[in-house]
Design a protein around this motif. Structure first.
Motif, PDB file in Angstrom:
ATOM      1  N   ARG A 101     -39.763  23.312  32.917  1.00 24.73           N
ATOM      2  CA  ARG A 101     -38.979  22.986  31.462  1.00 24.73           C
ATOM      3  C   ARG A 101     -37.895  23.969  31.100  1.00 24.73           C
ATOM      4  O   ARG A 101     -37.215  23.583  29.956  1.00 24.73           O
ATOM      5  CB  ARG A 101     -40.041  22.829  30.545  1.00 24.73           C
ATOM      6  N   ILE A 102     -37.988  25.106  31.616  1.00 23.43           N
ATOM      7  CA  ILE A 102     -36.973  25.874  31.196  1.00 23.43           C
ATOM      8  C   ILE A 102     -36.504  26.801  32.461  1.00 23.43           C
ATOM      9  O   ILE A 102     -37.668  27.333  33.070  1.00 23.43           O
ATOM     10  CB  ILE A 102     -37.243  26.907  29.831  1.00 23.43           C
ATOM     11  N   ILE A 103     -35.404  27.023  32.747  1.00 28.43           N
ATOM     12  CA  ILE A 103     -34.967  27.744  34.025  1.00 28.43           C
ATOM     13  C   ILE A 103     -33.673  28.308  34.004  1.00 28.43           C
ATOM     14  O   ILE A 103     -32.738  27.714  33.534  1.00 28.43           O
ATOM     15  CB  ILE A 103     -35.362  26.901  35.019  1.00 28.43           C
ATOM     16  N   SER A 104     -33.652  29.677  34.436  1.00 28.11           N
ATOM     17  CA  SER A 104     -32.123  30.208  34.660  1.00 28.11           C
ATOM     18  C   SER A 104     -31.442  29.648  35.636  1.00 28.11           C
ATOM     19  O   SER A 104     -31.889  29.321  36.659  1.00 28.11           O
ATOM     20  CB  SER A 104     -32.724  31.839  34.632  1.00 28.11           C
ATOM     21  N   SER A 105     -30.016  30.234  35.901  1.00 25.28           N
ATOM     22  CA  SER A 105     -29.211  29.697  36.967  1.00 25.28           C
ATOM     23  C   SER A 105     -29.838  30.591  37.859  1.00 25.28           C
ATOM     24  O   SER A 105     -29.745  29.915  39.151  1.00 25.28           O
ATOM     25  CB  SER A 105     -27.764  29.976  36.399  1.00 25.28           C
ATOM     26  N   GLU A 106     -30.122  31.806  37.838  1.00 23.71           N
ATOM     27  CA  GLU A 106     -30.438  32.644  39.109  1.00 23.71           C
ATOM     28  C   GLU A 106     -31.766  32.200  39.825  1.00 23.71           C
ATOM     29  O   GLU A 106     -31.955  32.094  40.976  1.00 23.71           O
ATOM     30  CB  GLU A 106     -30.569  34.110  38.632  1.00 23.71           C
ATOM     31  N   GLU A 107     -32.659  32.038  38.895  1.00 20.55           N
ATOM     32  CA  GLU A 107     -34.028  31.268  39.352  1.00 20.55           C
ATOM     33  C   GLU A 107     -33.564  30.078  40.080  1.00 20.55           C
ATOM     34  O   GLU A 107     -34.302  29.735  41.325  1.00 20.55           O
ATOM     35  CB  GLU A 107     -35.201  31.374  38.359  1.00 20.55           C
ATOM     36  N   SER A 108     -32.939  29.317  39.496  1.00 23.30           N
ATOM     37  CA  SER A 108     -32.523  27.712  40.183  1.00 23.30           C
ATOM     38  C   SER A 108     -32.163  27.951  41.411  1.00 23.30           C
ATOM     39  O   SER A 108     -32.493  27.411  42.507  1.00 23.30           O
ATOM     40  CB  SER A 108     -31.566  26.963  39.215  1.00 23.30           C
ATOM     41  N   LEU A 109     -30.934  29.020  41.723  1.00 26.17           N
ATOM     42  CA  LEU A 109     -30.297  29.141  42.731  1.00 26.17           C
ATOM     43  C   LEU A 109     -31.304  29.565  44.007  1.00 26.17           C
ATOM     44  O   LEU A 109     -31.211  29.335  45.353  1.00 26.17           O
ATOM     45  CB  LEU A 109     -29.121  30.088  42.709  1.00 26.17           C
ATOM     46  N   LYS A 110     -32.378  30.702  43.449  1.00 26.38           N
ATOM     47  CA  LYS A 110     -33.115  31.008  44.567  1.00 26.38           C
ATOM     48  C   LYS A 110     -34.021  29.921  45.140  1.00 26.38           C
ATOM     49  O   LYS A 110     -34.068  29.885  46.136  1.00 26.38           O
ATOM     50  CB  LYS A 110     -33.828  32.077  43.781  1.00 26.38           C
ATOM     51  N   LEU A 111     -34.671  29.099  44.065  1.00 27.32           N
ATOM     52  CA  LEU A 111     -35.421  27.924  44.429  1.00 27.32           C
ATOM     53  C   LEU A 111     -34.737  27.075  45.279  1.00 27.32           C
ATOM     54  O   LEU A 111     -35.355  26.304  46.256  1.00 27.32           O
ATOM     55  CB  LEU A 111     -36.123  27.375  43.115  1.00 27.32           C
ATOM     56  N   LEU A 112     -33.472  26.667  44.736  1.00 26.54           N
ATOM     57  CA  LEU A 112     -32.625  25.690  45.677  1.00 26.54           C
ATOM     58  C   LEU A 112     -32.492  26.176  46.938  1.00 26.54           C
ATOM     59  O   LEU A 112     -32.343  25.297  48.217  1.00 26.54           O
ATOM     60  CB  LEU A 112     -31.150  25.364  44.865  1.00 26.54           C
ATOM     61  N   SER A 113     -32.286  27.531  47.203  1.00 26.32           N
ATOM     62  CA  SER A 113     -32.156  28.166  48.500  1.00 26.32           C
ATOM     63  C   SER A 113     -33.384  27.694  49.478  1.00 26.32           C
ATOM     64  O   SER A 113     -33.279  27.581  50.523  1.00 26.32           O
ATOM     65  CB  SER A 113     -31.880  29.684  48.648  1.00 26.32           C
ATOM     66  N   ASP A 114     -34.814  27.764  48.829  1.00 25.45           N
ATOM     67  CA  ASP A 114     -35.943  27.551  49.464  1.00 25.45           C
ATOM     68  C   ASP A 114     -35.719  26.172  50.005  1.00 25.45           C
ATOM     69  O   ASP A 114     -36.226  25.805  51.192  1.00 25.45           O
ATOM     70  CB  ASP A 114     -37.188  27.504  48.747  1.00 25.45           C
ATOM     71  N   VAL A 115     -35.520  25.328  49.175  1.00 26.46           N
ATOM     72  CA  VAL A 115     -35.400  23.783  49.556  1.00 26.46           C
ATOM     73  C   VAL A 115     -34.271  23.566  50.329  1.00 26.46           C
ATOM     74  O   VAL A 115     -34.486  22.658  51.395  1.00 26.46           O
ATOM     75  CB  VAL A 115     -35.325  22.993  48.199  1.00 26.46           C
ATOM     76  N   GLN A 155     -44.499  29.272  18.672  1.00 30.04           N
ATOM     77  CA  GLN A 155     -43.701  30.576  18.798  1.00 30.04           C
ATOM     78  C   GLN A 155     -42.588  29.953  19.957  1.00 30.04           C
ATOM     79  O   GLN A 155     -41.434  30.436  19.583  1.00 30.04           O
ATOM     80  CB  GLN A 155     -44.489  31.479  19.754  1.00 30.04           C
ATOM     81  N   ASN A 156     -42.964  29.310  21.062  1.00 27.51           N
ATOM     82  CA  ASN A 156     -41.813  28.715  21.880  1.00 27.51           C
ATOM     83  C   ASN A 156     -42.279  27.770  22.695  1.00 27.51           C
ATOM     84  O   ASN A 156     -42.846  27.876  23.769  1.00 27.51           O
ATOM     85  CB  ASN A 156     -41.411  29.991  22.813  1.00 27.51           C
ATOM     86  N   THR A 157     -41.913  26.645  22.011  1.00 24.38           N
ATOM     87  CA  THR A 157     -42.655  25.279  22.630  1.00 24.38           C
ATOM     88  C   THR A 157     -42.260  25.352  24.002  1.00 24.38           C
ATOM     89  O   THR A 157     -43.015  24.981  24.874  1.00 24.38           O
ATOM     90  CB  THR A 157     -42.061  24.210  21.788  1.00 24.38           C
ATOM     91  N   TYR A 158     -41.149  25.373  24.292  1.00 19.04           N
ATOM     92  CA  TYR A 158     -40.565  25.400  25.678  1.00 19.04           C
ATOM     93  C   TYR A 158     -40.775  26.111  26.695  1.00 19.04           C
ATOM     94  O   TYR A 158     -41.471  25.681  27.916  1.00 19.04           O
ATOM     95  CB  TYR A 158     -38.998  25.407  25.787  1.00 19.04           C
ATOM     96  N   MET A 159     -41.111  27.331  26.185  1.00 16.30           N
ATOM     97  CA  MET A 159     -41.793  28.447  27.117  1.00 16.30           C
ATOM     98  C   MET A 159     -43.102  28.051  27.585  1.00 16.30           C
ATOM     99  O   MET A 159     -43.791  28.091  28.630  1.00 16.30           O
ATOM    100  CB  MET A 159     -41.692  29.668  26.682  1.00 16.30           C
ATOM    101  N   PHE A 160     -43.829  27.749  26.495  1.00 17.00           N
ATOM    102  CA  PHE A 160     -45.254  27.200  26.540  1.00 17.00           C
ATOM    103  C   PHE A 160     -45.550  26.092  27.506  1.00 17.00           C
ATOM    104  O   PHE A 160     -46.284  26.085  28.363  1.00 17.00           O
ATOM    105  CB  PHE A 160     -45.966  26.710  25.032  1.00 17.00           C
ATOM    106  N   GLU A 161     -44.595  24.898  27.357  1.00 16.95           N
ATOM    107  CA  GLU A 161     -44.774  23.793  28.225  1.00 16.95           C
ATOM    108  C   GLU A 161     -44.477  23.827  29.413  1.00 16.95           C
ATOM    109  O   GLU A 161     -44.989  23.604  30.487  1.00 16.95           O
ATOM    110  CB  GLU A 161     -43.898  22.661  27.448  1.00 16.95           C
TER     111      GLU A 161
END
Lengths: 356, 356
Positions: A285-299, B265-271
């Motif tokens: 539900r919340i993801i950084s650009s860097e983590e996304s690229l790392k996970l997309l690399s695995d996919v 506190q942080n709905t998005y982080m929690f979900e």
């Protein structure tokens, strides 16, 4: 317990049919050739003033957009200092212009072909940087495109050229052909196994540089590396390209062997890693650009190896671009905070990966 | 940016309808009451010999399975030392018998009702341990069931009883009513926020112990805790139960407040955390029992809070049991290595969570 590696099947057929282009397509994401050119009548960009810059830009524009030539309808012009920060970011994220062009305080412009295969940057480190960018292992094709554009401009413009040295450029490393050729390679197995350091050292000995996704001084995010020639002096264009292709093929070979090793060492652990990455991309539900690229690399690796079957490689290519800050803001709106951007990114990833 | 907490809606209605049983059901997974009883004519199990043990077991069996009584058809008998290691593990994982009974070198037996609500362990720490186990907050009901069984046995058997002390037991902490009442509580927010230490200390001051999933000296896996009374001497059965219920209600209240705080506190982080856990369970190819319980705890929390809507709480209850080593081996076969078990567990999780 151990199943046959999907790579083995494919490599068996590779031996029969000679070099299988599919591997190059899997591992070489894009190919790029750029030529540095300078005009005789202007000082190098480091010394150029505003008036000269304006005249330089107009000269190039007039040449490209000359209605009598066959380039006019194929190109769009971008006045770089006038672009919004987001539009600048998007052009950089798509590798159509360089970070340096955007960050320079000089007047500068870019002409980009509508199919995004050719860019001409004006007043970057050199007066002209002609670049061709293509998907897959297409160095020869990209060189042809650059040469055509170079020939087209050369008819109207006097380039700074020295019979002994070749084309003159701002930085001595570009003198000669003025060519830099590079490929963006996806090298997850080389990173996972820690072989990346050895590859970096071996390459530097044969005049090849390996850098992160956005050129000099950037880190390799998502296991993506730019592999390029380091010097242009004393080599022909063809030698530069063939030298690079040679090294790239060796890196591909190494990456394939290591993928196979990792798969055989512990198939379940290996598949688990790739499927978990897809699972996270499909549910975060919340993801950084860097983590996304790392996970997309695995996919991407999972798709290449035939392990992940319900996602298309095109989806990964599209996502790798649109989840980046500039493209993302152009989709979601420009005044987002960091968290809202990470929330929007997660939503785009979930939607696109579910639709497959 | 911030949405209304789903807890708020439910708590609003709770204020109107008095205590909402749903919260107790969410947080109190099971209730258990057990009674320690000893027979006058035998030495305590620590001193009992094999012959006496055999006679003891037969006496209890004869009483329960007496065709003239109404218990005979409701129970199954298990000769503990004769059970396979897997069958022993399953009974412990289902909390139908204790680890101590399985690990003891004495002759021992267990009578378990076919609906799994009552177990009678013979020759555990005491001659008899009568236990009733029920889903949800059912301490009164479990006490009734134990009392009925106690009355039934008491008609045929002379229990060791002292007018001043009450029922005599091997361990002094059980003397008196011989009752231990406990609930298994799911307390993720109390763990996440680090309040667990404070709760542990507060409880010990009022005669309540909090332990991990499988009793003494086990860790709390998957944020599951056993909350039980510490002493039985000088209190009536009703006082023990009502004291425990009182504390359990306060812990529930605390857990609900902290869930709400974390959400706000942080709905998005929690979900994000909860959905990622579900994503991993739905995609992993190899997973340990401990990691599974941790992730299932997140999914349970998501369901409780109305965040995860496409998984049923029953699925989580079933999975929490069948992914444990004993149950898993009874499904997949008994001669699996650790890795094969982890692979099988991942497959079961994927299948069950996809089907919802």
């Amino acid at each position: 317990m151990f199943r046959k590696s999907p790579l083995q099947d494919r490599r068996g057929s590779m031996a029969n049919s000679g070099r299988d282009r599919q591997y190059e397509e899997d591992i070489v994401i894009t190919s790029r050739v750029r030529m540095a050119r300078n005009l005789e009548e202007y000082p190098f960009p480091a010394k150029i003033d505003a008036k000269q810059s304006e005249r330089l830009i107009n000269t190039i524009k007039d040449t490209v957009f000359d209605k009598k030539g066959d380039m006019a309808d194929r190109f769009l012009y971008f006045n770089i200092p006038n672009l919004s920060p987001i539009d600048k970011m998007i052009l950089v994220e798509k590798h159509l212009i360089s970070k340096e062009l955007v960050e320079s305080r000089r007047l500068s412009g870019a002409m980009i072909s509508k199919d995004e295969k050719i860019s001409i940057m004006v007043n970057e480190e050199d007066h002209l940087r002609i670049q061709s960018l293509m998907h897959g292992m297409m160095l020869d094709e990209a060189l042809d495109v650059c040469n055509d554009m170079d020939d087209f401009l050369d008819k109207k413009i006097d380039f700074a050229f020295n019979d002994r040295l070749g084309y003159l450029t701002s930085c001595p490393t570009n003198i000669g052909t003025g060519i830099r050729a590079s490929v963006m390679m996806h090298l997850p197995a080389i990173v996972m196994t820690g072989y990346v350091r050895g590859i970096l050292e071996a390459c530097s000995k044969v005049g090849i540089t390996i850098r992160g996704l956005y050129g000099e001084n950037t880190e390799a995010t998502g296991n993506l590396f730019q592999v390029s020639n380091q010097v242009t002096l004393g080599m022909s264009e063809e030698e530069i390209i063939s030298n690079l292709k040679n090294i790239v093929r060796q890196i591909i070979e190494q990456e394939l062997v290591l993928r196979d090793d990792l798969y055989k060492q512990n198939t379940y652990m290996f598949e688990d890693k790739l499927f978990r990455s897809l699972g996270i991309l499909r549910s975060a539900r919340i993801i950084s650009s860097e983590e996304s690229l790392k996970l997309l690399s695995d996919v991407r690796l999972g798709i290449d190896m035939g392990i992940i079957k319900d996602v298309k490689i095109d989806t990964i290519n599209v996502l790798s671009t649109i989840i980046q800050p500039g493209s993302l803001q152009s989709i979601l709106g420009s005044n987002l905070g960091n968290m809202e951007r990470d929330v929007g990114r997660a939503e785009i990833l979930r939607t696109k990966l579910r639709n497959d």
